[in-house]
Design a protein around this motif. Structure first.
Motif, PDB file in Angstrom:
ATOM      1  N   PRO A 791       0.783  -1.238   0.000  1.00 20.22           N
ATOM      2  CA  PRO A 791       0.000   0.000   0.000  1.00 20.22           C
ATOM      3  C   PRO A 791       0.812   1.285   0.000  1.00 20.22           C
ATOM      4  O   PRO A 791       0.469   2.228  -0.718  1.00 20.22           O
ATOM      5  N   ALA A 792       1.869   1.366   0.795  1.00 13.49           N
ATOM      6  CA  ALA A 792       2.594   2.635   0.843  1.00 13.49           C
ATOM      7  C   ALA A 792       3.238   2.961  -0.498  1.00 13.49           C
ATOM      8  O   ALA A 792       3.250   4.115  -0.930  1.00 13.49           O
ATOM      9  N   ASP A 793       3.791   1.941  -1.165  1.00 16.19           N
ATOM     10  CA  ASP A 793       4.366   2.201  -2.489  1.00 16.19           C
ATOM     11  C   ASP A 793       3.280   2.596  -3.482  1.00 16.19           C
ATOM     12  O   ASP A 793       3.505   3.450  -4.362  1.00 16.19           O
ATOM     13  N   LEU A 794       2.107   2.001  -3.347  1.00 16.30           N
ATOM     14  CA  LEU A 794       0.990   2.421  -4.201  1.00 16.30           C
ATOM     15  C   LEU A 794       0.611   3.861  -3.887  1.00 16.30           C
ATOM     16  O   LEU A 794       0.409   4.683  -4.803  1.00 16.30           O
ATOM     17  N   GLY A 795       0.531   4.201  -2.603  1.00 15.16           N
ATOM     18  CA  GLY A 795       0.209   5.574  -2.227  1.00 15.16           C
ATOM     19  C   GLY A 795       1.237   6.555  -2.746  1.00 15.16           C
ATOM     20  O   GLY A 795       0.886   7.645  -3.219  1.00 15.16           O
ATOM     21  N   ARG A 796       2.515   6.164  -2.706  1.00 15.95           N
ATOM     22  CA  ARG A 796       3.561   7.054  -3.203  1.00 15.95           C
ATOM     23  C   ARG A 796       3.458   7.221  -4.720  1.00 15.95           C
ATOM     24  O   ARG A 796       3.757   8.296  -5.265  1.00 15.95           O
ATOM     25  N   ALA A 797       3.043   6.152  -5.420  1.00 16.67           N
ATOM     26  CA  ALA A 797       2.849   6.262  -6.872  1.00 16.67           C
ATOM     27  C   ALA A 797       1.714   7.226  -7.193  1.00 16.67           C
ATOM     28  O   ALA A 797       1.826   8.074  -8.095  1.00 16.67           O
ATOM     29  N   HIS A 798       0.590   7.101  -6.455  1.00 17.43           N
ATOM     30  CA  HIS A 798      -0.512   8.055  -6.636  1.00 17.43           C
ATOM     31  C   HIS A 798      -0.047   9.479  -6.323  1.00 17.43           C
ATOM     32  O   HIS A 798      -0.406  10.437  -7.029  1.00 17.43           O
ATOM     33  N   LEU A 799       0.718   9.622  -5.263  1.00 12.78           N
ATOM     34  CA  LEU A 799       1.182  10.947  -4.830  1.00 12.78           C
ATOM     35  C   LEU A 799       2.065  11.588  -5.903  1.00 12.78           C
ATOM     36  O   LEU A 799       1.859  12.763  -6.281  1.00 12.78           O
ATOM     37  N   LEU A 800       3.052  10.836  -6.392  1.00 12.53           N
ATOM     38  CA  LEU A 800       3.957  11.404  -7.390  1.00 12.53           C
ATOM     39  C   LEU A 800       3.218  11.723  -8.694  1.00 12.53           C
ATOM     40  O   LEU A 800       3.500  12.744  -9.341  1.00 12.53           O
ATOM     41  N   TYR A 801       2.288  10.852  -9.058  1.00 14.62           N
ATOM     42  CA  TYR A 801       1.502  11.133 -10.272  1.00 14.62           C
ATOM     43  C   TYR A 801       0.628  12.358 -10.051  1.00 14.62           C
ATOM     44  O   TYR A 801       0.523  13.235 -10.936  1.00 14.62           O
TER      45      TYR A 801
END
Length: 917
Positions: A791-801
């Motif tokens: 989840p955190a890596d997914l959240g970071r991907a959403h954040l950077l996008y």
């Protein structure tokens, strides 16, 4: 009443202490279980107080046992005596509990049960008997119980909550049992105050005593009730007056013991001899004492005279007036006379088939070296081991070694004792025993075992030198095993690898590459047995390129999945290493969940503790600090059950993810590093670097991660590289970011992992900056990580996008990604990233994003119970998982329903959301 033997005088004073015990009894009647350890010096009134509190109880099942020196090395002897009145309930227990109790107490054969499983079974047995009303268990002279029974009782005491059970444990101050009882509530008895002491002296004396004399005696004895009662009875008022006027202290402790010895020596030799046999018997078995006395030719009238003198009481057991009387009799006798008494008792015990008791007396009768006595103790020690009594086995073998002639057999017994002590968790005893082993008398296998014992104790003793050198020591052990014991060699190599993990970059005396080469030399390029397959994979992880290592790692993971539960206890934790190297967090979590389940079922709390800690690290690595926190809370619960302070359970990395100040996290990490645990240090520093990234402090993150990137370590470094790329690129160190990507690309190409591919794709998008070509990479990273369960890596991907979209002035699209990121970060409890997502949302004009409130006020144990219930577990299954009783489960569930405003389990999952077990 004050009770000395069968004599009684009114119990004066102790009003507050009696109130405390009465409140505990009342709470047990109301279904709120509890425990109390009553401590104090000999004669201070522990037994009298406990008996006064329990003597007049009605509608209560009272179970009472005393500790006996002769049983102190018989594992679970105390549990057996507690369980005997409850035998009718044992068939109502879950089969594994019933089996554990039967094997531990010698009523059945089977694999040795884990000590904590016996404790849980004893709790279940006592709880089962509460159907007819409250149960009060009184354990007197607990310092003389066998350590296994005392450990089981301590476990029960720590798990009492919503049961109608009260456990009272009385023992002397300063007893070696203190470590087993650590953390339990205590009542420490001191002397009576002067008014109460004077009243006791006056009531105990058959003649009037001058009040001034009574006050002086009370003051000089420190208010010790035994001293007051016995002096008032044994001395005339005139003699008491002399004592009160003297400058020396009134007899107490050793002096009072001397007073008893003088009293004993005033009797004829036959009475003294009879008293010595009774003192040597310890357990007070009248028939054993009678027949041993008969063997020694002591006339039967001696027993009558001893009882008439008030030194003993004779009934179903023979009890001394007080332990100090027994101590005076035994300690004051000549050594030769003591040996004669033990010889007679041992012969009679053997004639009655009491093999363990006979061996104990035979050892006590020994003078110097006695190989026959040592052999008998060896047999008893082996029986203890078969019952799971490793602490008793260690003590028995150590005593057997003392009685063994110098030579290989003595060295072998010391080594066996050290290994048993290690299994019992008695690290200091194990080390002391190893230090006594003469190295020149060991063969190669024994030398390897000795080295292995020392290495295995490093973590227990938190010795930074040995933590760092444990792997090197296990390589030495493997070399010793190699010529004649190849299976031991391979297991030593497995431990050499495992001990390298906590040390990580603090490893000393060897290198990771040396471990890999040594493993490969032992197992070759290929292996077809489970241990060989696992070792081969570990060697490949260390020595080979990712493309060559990956297939072997997958084969090893598949092998672990296929192994029976017994093997999972031996190898299960390695699944986290293999799966981390394969970037397969879900499979790693599955393997650890299985390990946790099996360890719980077997009562293997030390393995469970390690598995849950590893699980917390794996879940944190997967980017789920909330799940990691739940694993840590389970660790704390296990530590409490084992009697260790739970507040010391701190994962520095998890603290950083939870928003703790970097200085706090780094302080903990440095402290742990000083103990040799380099792995915990590096995970803490990396977590602070991630915290820096979340806060936009990219240069700080770059500097923190750079030393780890420059000194790679196994499967850990690729995970560090992904964060390093972001820190380097955003801090203006593009060359370093590209170099890191060049190291990541081969790993990603070799491993078919949505997690790794998604993170690498995210890194590629970062390297493109604001270029339009970055968008498909951002979308690809989101898609891949949505499948990865990280989840955190997914959240970071959403954040950077979302940030990229905002910079492209596509605010509406940016809000969608940033809200998804915020939802992830709040769900996994990552406040620093949540704050960044919220700040980015505000830049898009979305000012509605607020901090999500905590949906409940559940305590950690309520939360654990609720989560398991939400998964459909029964009360019995939850009780087993959390090492509590079913009554406690029901109690917590009622509290949970009240706090959450629900009335059924069906609504729990909905109210709590999707949670890990």
């Amino acid at each position: 009443m004050w009770r000395i033997g069968d004599a009684q005088v009114p119990l004066v004073g102790r009003a507050e202490e009696r109130r405390v015990l009465a409140a505990l009894v009342s709470a047990a009647r109301d279904g709120s279980g509890g425990s109390l350890v009553v401590r104090g010096d000999p004669g201070i009134g522990k037994t009298s107080l406990v008996r006064a509190a329990t003597a007049q109880l009605t509608d209560v099942l009272l179970l009472s046992v005393d500790g006996f020196e002769a049983e102190s090395t018989l594992p679970f002897a105390g549990v057996q005596r507690i369980g005997m009145p409850l035998a009718d309930h044992i068939d109502a227990l879950p089969p594994r509990f019933a089996t554990a109790l039967r094997v531990a107490t010698g009523y059945a054969a089977g694999p040795p049960p884990e000590p904590f499983l016996v404790g849980l079974a004893l709790l279940a047995l006592i709880a089962e008997s509460t159907t007819g009303g409250p149960v009060v268990v009184v354990v007197d002279d607990a310092h003389l119980l066998d350590p296994e029974s005392l450990g089981a009782l301590a476990f029960v005491a720590r798990r009492l909550d919503a049961e109608s059970i009260l456990l009272l444990i009385a023992l002397r101050d300063g007893a070696p049992a203190d470590a087993l009882l650590a953390g339990l509530p205590e009542l420490r008895l001191t002397g009576l105050d002067v008014p109460a002491a004077v009243a006791l002296v006056s009531r105990s004396s058959e003649q009037p005593i001058d009040p001034v004399v009574a006050v002086r005696v009370a003051e000089e004895t420190g208010g010790n009730p035994l001293a007051l009662v016995d002096l008032a009875r044994d001395l005339t008022p005139g003699r008491l007056s002399e004592l009160s006027l003297s400058e020396g202290p009134v007899p107490i402790g050793h002096r009072l013991e001397g007073h008893y010895l003088a009293t004993v020596r005033a009797h004829d030799p036959d009475v003294q001899s009879w008293l010595l046999v009774a003192a040597a018997a310890s357990g007070g078995d009248p028939l054993l004492i009678e027949r041993a006395v008969d063997r020694l030719g002591i006339p039967a009238r001696a027993a009558t005279a001893a009882e008439a003198a008030g030194l003993v009481s004779v009934g179903t057991t023979i009890r001394f007036r007080h332990p100090l009387v027994r101590s005076a009799v035994y300690g004051g006798a000549a050594a030769q006379d003591r040996r004669h008494a033990h010889t007679a008792l041992g012969a009679e015990a053997l004639a009655r088939g009491l093999v363990e008791l006979a061996a104990w007396h035979r050892a006590e009768a020994a003078f110097g070296v006695d190989d026959d006595a040592a052999d008998r103790l060896q047999e008893v020690a082996d029986r203890a081991g078969r019952r799971g009594g490793f602490a008793s086995r260690a003590r028995l073998l150590a005593r057997a070694a003392d009685l063994t002639s110098m030579g290989p057999r003595r060295a072998a017994r010391l080594l066996d004792a050290a290994e048993a002590a290690g299994l019992a968790g008695a690290a200091r005893l194990a080390l002391d025993l190893v230090d006594r082993i003469p190295g020149e008398q060991l063969d190669d296998v024994q030398r390897g075992r000795t080295i292995a014992v020392r290495a295995s104790l490093a973590a227990f003793l938190a010795d930074p030198v040995h933590v760092a050198r444990a792997s090197a020591e296990m390589l030495d052990a493997a070399d010793a095993f190699a010529p004649t014991a190849p299976e031991r060699e391979r297991r030593a190599l497995l431990f050499a690898f495992q001990y390298a993990l906590p040390a990580e970059r603090s490893l000393a005396g060897t290198t990771v590459d040396a471990i890999g080469r040594r493993i490969r030399s032992a197992v070759g390029e290929r292996a077809d047995d489970p241990l060989g397959i696992i070792l081969s994979a570990l060697a490949s992880l260390i020595l080979d390129a990712p493309a060559e290592a990956a297939p072997r790692l997958r084969t090893a993971v598949a092998t672990l999945h296929a192994r029976p539960d017994d093997d999972i206890l031996d190898y299960g934790a390695l699944g986290a290493v293999l799966c981390t190297a394969l970037w397969d967090g879900e499979t790693g979590d599955d393997l650890l969940n299985r390990l946790v389940r099996v360890a719980r079922e077997r009562g293997s709390l030390r393995i469970l503790d390690a598995a849950l800690w590893t699980q917390s690290l794996l879940r944190l690595g997967r980017g789920d600090p909330a799940a990691a926190g739940r694993s840590l809370e389970h660790v704390r619960e296990v530590r409490r059950a084992m009697g260790f302070p739970a507040e010391h359970v701190v994962n520095a990395a998890q603290l950083a993810w939870s928003g703790a100040p970097p200085a706090t996290v780094l302080g903990i990490a440095e402290a742990v590093l000083a103990l040799g645990f380099g792995g915990v240090h590096s995970s803490g520093v990396r977590a602070v670097a991630i915290q820096d990234i979340a806060a936009g402090h990219y240069r700080d993150a770059f500097e923190r991660l750079k030393p780890f990137v420059e000194e790679p370590f196994l499967h850990i470094t690729p995970h560090e590289l992904t964060d390093f790329v972001e820190a380097a690129e955003r801090s203006g160190n593009g060359t370093a970011a590209l170099a890191a990507m060049e190291r990541l690309e081969p790993v990603s190409a070799a491993i078919d992992s949505p997690w790794l591919t998604g993170v690498v794709t995210r890194c590629r998008a970062l390297l493109l900056g604001d270029a339009l070509e970055a968008e498909p990479l951002h979308r690809g990273a989101v898609d891949l990580l949505s499948e990865a369960g990280t989840p955190a890596d997914l959240g970071r991907a959403h954040l950077l996008y979302g940030e990229w979209l905002r910079r492209q002035r596509r605010r509406r699209d940016a809000r969608t990604e940033l809200r998804l990121a915020l939802d992830v970060f709040e769900r996994v409890e990552a406040p620093v990233f949540a704050a960044r997502a919220r700040a980015e949302l505000e830049k898009t004009g979305d000012r509605q994003a607020e901090v999500r409130a905590d949906p409940s006020s559940l305590t950690p144990q309520e939360s654990a119970v609720a989560r398991l219930a939400a998964r459909g577990r029964t009360n019995a299954e939850i009780a087993s998982a959390l090492f509590i009783s079913t009554s406690t489960v029901d109690y917590h569930l009622r509290k949970v329903f009240q706090k959450l405003g629900i009335s059924s389990r069906r609504l729990l999952a909905e109210r709590l959301g999707l949670l890990d077990p």
